[in-house]
Design a protein around this motif. Structure first.
Motif, PDB file in Angstrom:
ATOM      1  N   GLN A 178       2.268 -24.395  25.489  1.00 45.61           N
ATOM      2  CA  GLN A 178       3.438 -23.954  26.262  1.00 45.61           C
ATOM      3  C   GLN A 178       4.510 -23.379  25.342  1.00 45.61           C
ATOM      4  N   HIS A 179       4.694 -24.003  24.191  1.00 48.84           N
ATOM      5  CA  HIS A 179       5.672 -23.504  23.218  1.00 48.84           C
ATOM      6  C   HIS A 179       5.244 -22.125  22.697  1.00 48.84           C
ATOM      7  N   ASP A 214      -3.467 -26.072  15.093  1.00 53.82           N
ATOM      8  CA  ASP A 214      -3.120 -27.475  14.866  1.00 53.82           C
ATOM      9  C   ASP A 214      -3.084 -27.776  13.369  1.00 53.82           C
ATOM     10  N   GLU A 232       5.932 -27.273  14.392  1.00 56.67           N
ATOM     11  CA  GLU A 232       6.676 -28.125  15.318  1.00 56.67           C
ATOM     12  C   GLU A 232       5.797 -29.324  15.673  1.00 56.67           C
ATOM     13  N   ARG A 254       1.436 -31.959  14.325  1.00 58.32           N
ATOM     14  CA  ARG A 254       2.155 -30.738  13.967  1.00 58.32           C
ATOM     15  C   ARG A 254       1.291 -29.529  14.341  1.00 58.32           C
ATOM     16  N   TYR A 255       1.956 -28.556  14.950  1.00 54.69           N
ATOM     17  CA  TYR A 255       1.304 -27.305  15.340  1.00 54.69           C
ATOM     18  C   TYR A 255       2.084 -26.149  14.721  1.00 54.69           C
ATOM     19  N   MET A 274       2.092 -38.017  17.441  1.00 53.83           N
ATOM     20  CA  MET A 274       2.622 -36.671  17.348  1.00 53.83           C
ATOM     21  C   MET A 274       1.814 -35.895  16.308  1.00 53.83           C
ATOM     22  N   PHE A 323       4.408 -31.998  18.405  1.00 54.78           N
ATOM     23  CA  PHE A 323       4.191 -32.160  19.840  1.00 54.78           C
ATOM     24  C   PHE A 323       3.241 -33.335  20.056  1.00 54.78           C
ATOM     25  N   GLY A 324       3.406 -34.007  21.178  1.00 57.41           N
ATOM     26  CA  GLY A 324       2.563 -35.137  21.516  1.00 57.41           C
ATOM     27  C   GLY A 324       1.228 -34.745  22.108  1.00 57.41           C
ATOM     28  N   LEU A 341       1.406 -29.057  25.212  1.00 53.64           N
ATOM     29  CA  LEU A 341       2.818 -28.778  24.955  1.00 53.64           C
ATOM     30  C   LEU A 341       2.982 -27.711  23.875  1.00 53.64           C
ATOM     31  N   ALA A 342       2.117 -27.747  22.875  1.00 51.47           N
ATOM     32  CA  ALA A 342       2.153 -26.724  21.833  1.00 51.47           C
ATOM     33  C   ALA A 342       1.776 -25.363  22.406  1.00 51.47           C
TER      34      ALA A 342
END
Length: 79
Positions: free
Chosen positions: A31-32, A58, A21, A3-4, A1, A23-24, A28-29
């Protein structure tokens, strides 16, 4: 994981994200970050001329995505 972070620039001012947050995957980051941009643009008080930008960064400080808001909905239909 990993952090972004999701800093936002609005009306020439920066709003930093000190927490971020986890994210794996970078996708996904991204998309967030897109979801954050959609949420801002859907706010009835959002000003499309504000030059708002949501950035995905990132944990090393590298910019992954930059999303400039161009539109927005003025006035939502009552629920």
């Amino acid at each position: 994981m990993r952090r972004y972070y999701f800093p936002i620039f609005h009306n020439g001012e920066a709003q930093t994200d000190q927490v971020g947050e986890l994210f794996g995957a970078a996708e996904l980051a991204v998309q967030h970050g897109a979801r954050i941009a959609r949420d801002i643009a859907s706010d009835p008080d959002y000003d499309p001329g504000a030059g708002t930008i949501v950035i995905v960064v990132d944990d090393s400080g590298a910019e992954i995505e930059r999303r400039e808001l161009r539109g927005g909905r003025k006035g939502r239909a009552p629920r």
